[in-house]
Design a protein around this motif. Structure first.
Motif, mmCIF file in Angstrom:
data_model
loop_
_atom_site.group_PDB
_atom_site.id
_atom_site.type_symbol
_atom_site.label_atom_id
_atom_site.label_comp_id
_atom_site.label_asym_id
_atom_site.label_seq_id
_atom_site.Cartn_x
_atom_site.Cartn_y
_atom_site.Cartn_z
ATOM 1 N N VAL B 56 25.923 11.321 0.375
ATOM 2 C CA VAL B 56 26.933 12.349 0.095
ATOM 3 C C VAL B 56 26.270 13.636 -0.399
ATOM 4 O O VAL B 56 26.675 14.740 -0.044
ATOM 5 N N ALA B 57 25.201 13.466 -1.173
ATOM 6 C CA ALA B 57 24.508 14.633 -1.728
ATOM 7 C C ALA B 57 23.851 15.478 -0.640
ATOM 8 O O ALA B 57 23.476 16.624 -0.887
ATOM 9 N N ASP B 58 23.723 14.932 0.587
ATOM 10 C CA ASP B 58 23.121 15.702 1.677
ATOM 11 C C ASP B 58 24.109 16.648 2.340
ATOM 12 O O ASP B 58 23.724 17.509 3.118
ATOM 13 N N LYS B 59 25.427 16.466 2.067
ATOM 14 C CA LYS B 59 26.405 17.395 2.638
ATOM 15 C C LYS B 59 26.042 18.812 2.219
ATOM 16 O O LYS B 59 25.725 19.062 1.054
ATOM 17 N N PRO B 60 26.123 19.760 3.194
ATOM 18 C CA PRO B 60 25.705 21.137 2.875
ATOM 19 C C PRO B 60 26.383 21.690 1.614
ATOM 20 O O PRO B 60 25.737 22.365 0.812
ATOM 21 N N TYR B 61 27.670 21.385 1.425
ATOM 22 C CA TYR B 61 28.348 21.962 0.256
ATOM 23 C C TYR B 61 27.795 21.397 -1.045
ATOM 24 O O TYR B 61 27.608 22.127 -2.020
ATOM 25 N N TYR B 62 27.510 20.085 -1.048
ATOM 26 C CA TYR B 62 26.990 19.476 -2.274
ATOM 27 C C TYR B 62 25.515 19.804 -2.518
ATOM 28 O O TYR B 62 24.980 19.528 -3.585
ATOM 29 N N GLN B 63 24.849 20.396 -1.501
ATOM 30 C CA GLN B 63 23.505 20.921 -1.754
ATOM 31 C C GLN B 63 23.625 22.189 -2.601
ATOM 32 O O GLN B 63 22.779 22.460 -3.440
ATOM 33 N N GLN B 64 24.699 22.941 -2.361
ATOM 34 C CA GLN B 64 24.928 24.161 -3.158
ATOM 35 C C GLN B 64 25.547 23.822 -4.515
ATOM 36 O O GLN B 64 25.201 24.407 -5.528
ATOM 37 N N VAL B 65 26.513 22.908 -4.495
ATOM 38 C CA VAL B 65 27.237 22.526 -5.709
ATOM 39 C C VAL B 65 26.912 21.055 -5.966
ATOM 40 O O VAL B 65 27.596 20.172 -5.498
ATOM 41 N N GLU B 66 25.826 20.825 -6.664
ATOM 42 C CA GLU B 66 25.351 19.452 -6.868
ATOM 43 C C GLU B 66 26.369 18.612 -7.625
ATOM 44 O O GLU B 66 26.930 19.076 -8.626
#
Lengths: 185, 174
Positions: B56-66
C-alpha cells in the motif's frame, strides 16, 4: 528559527498533541464543534463560524508575518490550480454541507459527544481520503494540474512587500467582522 | 480563571483570536501551520496497510503522504481530547446521534442522519485531498499566509457548503 526543536521528532509529536488540545478546546469554546452552529452558518442564519475564522485569520496574519519578519518563522503557502483548488474546494463544500462538520470540527464534535460525527463523519472522511489516494494517479494526469498557479501569495502577485498587504487585509477583516456584527450576526 | 474554563461558550472573537495566536505558536515551535485533513489521508493509508499489507505504501499518493503518525495526526487526536475537556468543564458533553437542527427538518431517525453524514464525509475527505487542504489548512492557515490557493479554496468551500445546505434544508426538506 528554532531549528533544533523543529528536528526533534518525539518532542514535535508531543507539541502537535498539545497544540491539538488547545485547538479543540478553542473550537469547542467558540461553539463550532456543534452541528447546529455550523449548519446555521451554511444556511446563512448565524455567523459564528465566520466570526471565529475571520478573527483567527486577522490575528494569525499579523502574528505570523511578524514572526516571519523577525526571522523566527518560515511561510508555507500551498500550491494551487483551478483544477485542484477550485474543483476540489467545491467537492469539499458539498461534503461540508451534507455532513455539517469539516475535518477539524468533526474531530472536535467527536470530543463533544456527537456520534454522527464519529460513526458517519470520521469514517466517511477516512474513506473519502482513501478513495482520493486510489484515484490520485489518474486525477493527477488529467485534471489536478489544469490552470496551475503555484504557491504564489497575494503580496508576490502584487509585487509588494508582505506588510503592504497584511495591514490593509487585517483591517479589512476587522471591518468585515464589524459589518457582520452590525447586521446582527 | 476557573470560571472562564467552565463557561459554556466564549465570544467567537476571543476563541478565534486564540486560534490565531495558536497558529503563531505552531509556526514558531513546530514550523507547521494548523491543518487537519492530511491526517485523515494518513489514517486511510494506515488502515489499508493493515488490511492489504506493505505494498500500500507504494501507491503514488502514499509516497507523498506517508501512512504514519506525524505531527498533524497527533494534533487531530489532541483536538478530540481538547474539545472533550472543554465540553466536560462546562457540562456540555452529551452523547447525540441526531443533532436537533437536523431532527426538526428530517425527523429523529438515526439511519438517515448517519448515511447522510457518511456520504458527506466521503465528499469532505475526497474534496479536501483534491483541494490540498481543509477549513483549517487552507481556510485559516493558508489565508493568513495570504496564499492565493487558500483564498480561492475557502471561497469554494463556502460556495459548495451553502449550496448543499440550502438544497438539503430548503429544497429537499421543503
Amino acid at each position: 528559527m528554532l531549528k533544533g526543536l523543529h528536528s526533534r521528532r518525539k518532542a514535535q509529536l508531543f507539541i502537535g498533541f498539545l497544540a491539538g488540545i488547545a485547538f479543540g478546546f478553542l473550537l469547542q469554546k467558540g461553539g463550532v464543534t456543534r452541528y447546529d452552529v455550523i449548519i446555521a452558518q451554511l444556511l446563512l442564519e448565524d455567523w459564528t463560524v465566520l466570526q471565529v475564522m475571520l478573527s483567527a485569520v486577522a490575528v494569525g496574519m499579523v502574528g505570523v508575518h511578524l514572526l516571519h519578519s523577525l526571522g523566527l518563522a518560515k511561510l508555507h503557502p500551498k500550491t494551487g490550480s483551478l483544477g485542484a483548488t477550485a474543483l476540489g474546494g467545491l467537492i469539499f463544500g458539498v461534503g461540508f454541507g451534507l455532513l455539517g462538520y469539516c475535518p477539524g470540527t468533526v474531530a472536535g464534535a467527536v470530543g463533544n459527544g456527537y456520534l454522527d460525527a464519529l460513526a458517519g463523519g470520521v469514517v466517511g472522511t477516512v474513506v473519502g481520503a482513501g478513495m482520493f489516494a486510489a484515484w490520485f494517479p489518474k486525477l493527477q494526469a488529467s485534471i489536478l494540474r489544469k490552470g496551475e498557479f503555484g504557491d504564489v501569495t497575494l503580496p508576490q502577485l502584487l509585487k509588494v512587500r508582505a506588510w503592504v498587504v497584511v495591514v490593509p487585509a487585517a483591517a479589512f477583516l476587522v471591518g468585515l467582522l464589524a459589518l457582520i456584527d452590525l447586521l446582527g450576526g | 480563571m476557573m470560571e472562564w474554563l467552565t463557561m459554556p461558550q466564549w465570544s467567537p472573537y476571543v476563541a478565534g483570536a486564540g486560534i490565531g495566536l495558536l497558529s503563531c505558536l505552531t509556526f514558531l515551535l513546530s514550523d507547521k501551520p494548523l491543518g487537519c485533513s492530511t491526517a485523515f489521508a494518513r489514517s486511510s493509508g494506515m488502515i489499508e496497510k493493515l488490511l492489504r499489507g506493505r505494498q500500500v505504501a507504494d501507491k503514488p499518493y502514499y509516497q507523498q503522504v506517508e501512512p504514519v503518525v506525524d505531527w498533524q495526526w497527533m494534533l487531530v487526536v489532541g483536538v478530540v481530547l481538547g474539545a472533550f475537556l472543554s465540553a466536560m468543564l462546562s457540562g456540555q458533553f452529551e452523547l447525540v446521534l441526531v443533532p436537533s437542527r437536523w431532527a426538526t427538518a428530517f425527523g429523529t431517525g438515526s439511519l438517515v442522519r448517519l448515511v447522510t453524514a457518511f456520504v458527506g464525509g466521503v465528499f469532505l475527505g475526497f474534496g479536501a485531498r483534491w483541494a490540498g487542504g481543509c477549513t483549517s489548512g487552507h481556510g485559516i492557515s493558508g489565508t493568513l499566509q495570504l496564499a492565493l490557493s487558500s483564498w480561492l479554496a475557502v471561497v469554494c468551500f463556502f460556495v459548495g457548503g451553502v449550496a448543499a445546505a440550502m438544497l438539503l434544508f430548503h429544497v429537499i426538506a421543503g
